[in-house]
Design a protein around this motif. Structure first.
Motif, PDB file in Angstrom:
ATOM      1  N   ALA A  35       0.814  -1.218   0.000  1.00 21.50           N
ATOM      2  CA  ALA A  35       0.000   0.000   0.000  1.00 21.50           C
ATOM      3  C   ALA A  35       0.849   1.270   0.000  1.00 21.50           C
ATOM      4  O   ALA A  35       0.327   2.354  -0.268  1.00 21.50           O
ATOM      5  CB  ALA A  35      -0.946  -0.001   1.201  1.00 21.50           C
ATOM      6  N   ASN A  36       2.157   1.154   0.260  1.00 15.67           N
ATOM      7  CA  ASN A  36       3.043   2.310   0.290  1.00 15.67           C
ATOM      8  C   ASN A  36       3.611   2.556  -1.113  1.00 15.67           C
ATOM      9  O   ASN A  36       4.561   1.915  -1.540  1.00 15.67           O
ATOM     10  CB  ASN A  36       4.175   2.066   1.294  1.00 15.67           C
ATOM     11  N   VAL A  37       3.035   3.503  -1.824  1.00 13.52           N
ATOM     12  CA  VAL A  37       3.398   3.797  -3.212  1.00 13.52           C
ATOM     13  C   VAL A  37       4.903   4.046  -3.368  1.00 13.52           C
ATOM     14  O   VAL A  37       5.505   3.623  -4.352  1.00 13.52           O
ATOM     15  CB  VAL A  37       2.608   5.038  -3.709  1.00 13.52           C
ATOM     16  N   GLU A  38       5.502   4.709  -2.410  1.00 20.52           N
ATOM     17  CA  GLU A  38       6.924   5.032  -2.513  1.00 20.52           C
ATOM     18  C   GLU A  38       7.808   3.794  -2.504  1.00 20.52           C
ATOM     19  O   GLU A  38       8.944   3.834  -2.968  1.00 20.52           O
ATOM     20  CB  GLU A  38       7.319   5.983  -1.384  1.00 20.52           C
ATOM     21  N   ARG A  39       7.306   2.678  -2.009  1.00 19.62           N
ATOM     22  CA  ARG A  39       8.092   1.439  -1.948  1.00 19.62           C
ATOM     23  C   ARG A  39       8.005   0.618  -3.232  1.00 19.62           C
ATOM     24  O   ARG A  39       8.787  -0.309  -3.434  1.00 19.62           O
ATOM     25  CB  ARG A  39       7.635   0.564  -0.761  1.00 19.62           C
ATOM     26  N   TRP A  40       7.044   0.902  -4.117  1.00 21.98           N
ATOM     27  CA  TRP A  40       6.848   0.058  -5.310  1.00 21.98           C
ATOM     28  C   TRP A  40       8.115  -0.138  -6.129  1.00 21.98           C
ATOM     29  O   TRP A  40       8.409  -1.266  -6.521  1.00 21.98           O
ATOM     30  CB  TRP A  40       5.714   0.594  -6.175  1.00 21.98           C
ATOM     31  N   PRO A  41       8.901   0.906  -6.392  1.00 29.06           N
ATOM     32  CA  PRO A  41      10.117   0.672  -7.192  1.00 29.06           C
ATOM     33  C   PRO A  41      11.133  -0.256  -6.521  1.00 29.06           C
ATOM     34  O   PRO A  41      12.004  -0.796  -7.189  1.00 29.06           O
ATOM     35  CB  PRO A  41      10.696   2.080  -7.384  1.00 29.06           C
ATOM     36  N   THR A  42      11.024  -0.479  -5.216  1.00 28.37           N
ATOM     37  CA  THR A  42      11.969  -1.368  -4.543  1.00 28.37           C
ATOM     38  C   THR A  42      11.677  -2.839  -4.787  1.00 28.37           C
ATOM     39  O   THR A  42      12.558  -3.675  -4.599  1.00 28.37           O
ATOM     40  CB  THR A  42      12.034  -1.106  -3.021  1.00 28.37           C
ATOM     41  N   PHE A  43      10.454  -3.165  -5.203  1.00 28.01           N
ATOM     42  CA  PHE A  43      10.150  -4.573  -5.477  1.00 28.01           C
ATOM     43  C   PHE A  43       9.549  -4.819  -6.862  1.00 28.01           C
ATOM     44  O   PHE A  43       9.429  -5.965  -7.281  1.00 28.01           O
ATOM     45  CB  PHE A  43       9.264  -5.198  -4.374  1.00 28.01           C
ATOM     46  N   LEU A  44       9.205  -3.784  -7.568  1.00 26.60           N
ATOM     47  CA  LEU A  44       8.717  -3.931  -8.946  1.00 26.60           C
ATOM     48  C   LEU A  44       9.852  -3.506  -9.879  1.00 26.60           C
ATOM     49  O   LEU A  44      10.079  -2.313 -10.092  1.00 26.60           O
ATOM     50  CB  LEU A  44       7.453  -3.090  -9.168  1.00 26.60           C
ATOM     51  N   SER A  45      10.555  -4.484 -10.428  1.00 21.67           N
ATOM     52  CA  SER A  45      11.815  -4.241 -11.134  1.00 21.67           C
ATOM     53  C   SER A  45      11.692  -3.309 -12.335  1.00 21.67           C
ATOM     54  O   SER A  45      12.640  -2.617 -12.674  1.00 21.67           O
ATOM     55  CB  SER A  45      12.426  -5.571 -11.575  1.00 21.67           C
ATOM     56  N   VAL A 101       9.571  -0.771 -12.605  1.00 23.44           N
ATOM     57  CA  VAL A 101       9.027   0.529 -12.219  1.00 23.44           C
ATOM     58  C   VAL A 101      10.169   1.466 -11.832  1.00 23.44           C
ATOM     59  O   VAL A 101      10.912   1.197 -10.891  1.00 23.44           O
ATOM     60  CB  VAL A 101       8.028   0.392 -11.050  1.00 23.44           C
ATOM     61  N   LYS A 102      10.301   2.551 -12.584  1.00 27.38           N
ATOM     62  CA  LYS A 102      11.321   3.550 -12.285  1.00 27.38           C
ATOM     63  C   LYS A 102      10.824   4.545 -11.244  1.00 27.38           C
ATOM     64  O   LYS A 102      11.554   4.952 -10.361  1.00 27.38           O
ATOM     65  CB  LYS A 102      11.727   4.294 -13.553  1.00 27.38           C
ATOM     66  N   HIS A 103       9.542   4.939 -11.378  1.00 25.91           N
ATOM     67  CA  HIS A 103       9.012   5.978 -10.499  1.00 25.91           C
ATOM     68  C   HIS A 103       7.490   5.929 -10.518  1.00 25.91           C
ATOM     69  O   HIS A 103       6.889   5.634 -11.551  1.00 25.91           O
ATOM     70  CB  HIS A 103       9.498   7.354 -10.982  1.00 25.91           C
ATOM     71  N   VAL A 104       6.891   6.225  -9.367  1.00 22.01           N
ATOM     72  CA  VAL A 104       5.437   6.371  -9.272  1.00 22.01           C
ATOM     73  C   VAL A 104       5.167   7.704  -8.590  1.00 22.01           C
ATOM     74  O   VAL A 104       5.643   7.954  -7.488  1.00 22.01           O
ATOM     75  CB  VAL A 104       4.793   5.224  -8.464  1.00 22.01           C
ATOM     76  N   GLN A 105       4.425   8.550  -9.279  1.00 19.40           N
ATOM     77  CA  GLN A 105       4.119   9.884  -8.767  1.00 19.40           C
ATOM     78  C   GLN A 105       2.625   9.985  -8.454  1.00 19.40           C
ATOM     79  O   GLN A 105       1.800   9.887  -9.359  1.00 19.40           O
ATOM     80  CB  GLN A 105       4.496  10.950  -9.804  1.00 19.40           C
ATOM     81  N   GLN A 125       6.113   5.452 -14.280  1.00 12.99           N
ATOM     82  CA  GLN A 125       7.163   5.442 -15.302  1.00 12.99           C
ATOM     83  C   GLN A 125       7.819   4.071 -15.247  1.00 12.99           C
ATOM     84  O   GLN A 125       8.305   3.647 -14.195  1.00 12.99           O
ATOM     85  CB  GLN A 125       8.192   6.537 -15.054  1.00 12.99           C
ATOM     86  N   LEU A 126       7.801   3.375 -16.394  1.00 10.65           N
ATOM     87  CA  LEU A 126       8.335   2.018 -16.483  1.00 10.65           C
ATOM     88  C   LEU A 126       9.545   1.977 -17.398  1.00 10.65           C
ATOM     89  O   LEU A 126       9.620   2.707 -18.375  1.00 10.65           O
ATOM     90  CB  LEU A 126       7.285   1.060 -17.062  1.00 10.65           C
ATOM     91  N   SER A 127      10.445   1.068 -17.096  1.00 11.96           N
ATOM     92  CA  SER A 127      11.568   0.779 -17.971  1.00 11.96           C
ATOM     93  C   SER A 127      11.451  -0.691 -18.358  1.00 11.96           C
ATOM     94  O   SER A 127      11.711  -1.579 -17.550  1.00 11.96           O
ATOM     95  CB  SER A 127      12.890   1.038 -17.247  1.00 11.96           C
ATOM     96  N   LEU A 128      11.010  -0.921 -19.581  1.00 12.22           N
ATOM     97  CA  LEU A 128      10.792  -2.280 -20.074  1.00 12.22           C
ATOM     98  C   LEU A 128      11.796  -2.595 -21.168  1.00 12.22           C
ATOM     99  O   LEU A 128      12.324  -1.684 -21.804  1.00 12.22           O
ATOM    100  CB  LEU A 128       9.365  -2.413 -20.618  1.00 12.22           C
TER     101      LEU A 128
END
Length: 144
Positions: A23-33, A35-39, A49-52
């Motif tokens: 539920a913590n949006v700021e943590r998503w890039p730490t486990f979703l490989s 995902v570069k950024h969620v604003q 912002q994704l890097s695929l």
């Protein structure tokens, strides 16, 4: 042609920890490989912002359902078209299961190839493994 994936992971951590981590949006890039950024735009809308492989992508998603310690559902409103839900299941007091289900519309050759070869499922499994590692680490450290 729409594609879908359904993946799950069992975690040696209570549902409360799994829920708080996801539920913590700021943590998503730490486990979703990918995902570069969620604003956050507001309480229910986010720019991702994704890097695929082969391309960077951006999309806007809105939360369509949030039930604490049970489920988070979303759909995109701009960019890459998909919808999904993450559900949280209490296995016992100290274990939980997190299930990820996504329905999406592959665009372009690489996305169609990813869907056909199950690369998308492999990526989802990797990300769920990273999520499992973080949740179990937080459970071990007593971070609730």
């Amino acid at each position: 042609m729409a594609s879908s994936l359904l993946e799950a992971v069992d975690i040696k951590a209570p549902v409360a920890i799994s829920w708080r981590l996801w539920a913590n949006v700021e943590r998503w890039p730490t486990f979703l490989s990918h995902v570069k950024h969620v604003q956050p735009v507001d309480d229910s809308t986010f720019v991702w912002q994704l890097s695929l492989p082969g391309a960077d992508k951006e999309f806007v998603a809105e939360l369509t359902e949030v039930v604490p310690e049970d489920r988070i559902a979303w759909r995109t409103t701009e960019g890459v078209h998909h919808a999904g839900v993450v559900t949280f299941h209490r296995l016992n007091a100290m274990e939980s299961r997190v299930t990820l289900q996504i329905e999406y519309e592959p665009e372009g050759f690489l996305e169609h190839l990813g869907a056909l070869t199950n690369l998308d499922a492999t990526l989802a499994n990797y990300d769920l493994g990273e999520f499992q590692r973080l949740a179990e680490q937080e459970a071990t450290e007593g971070l609730i």
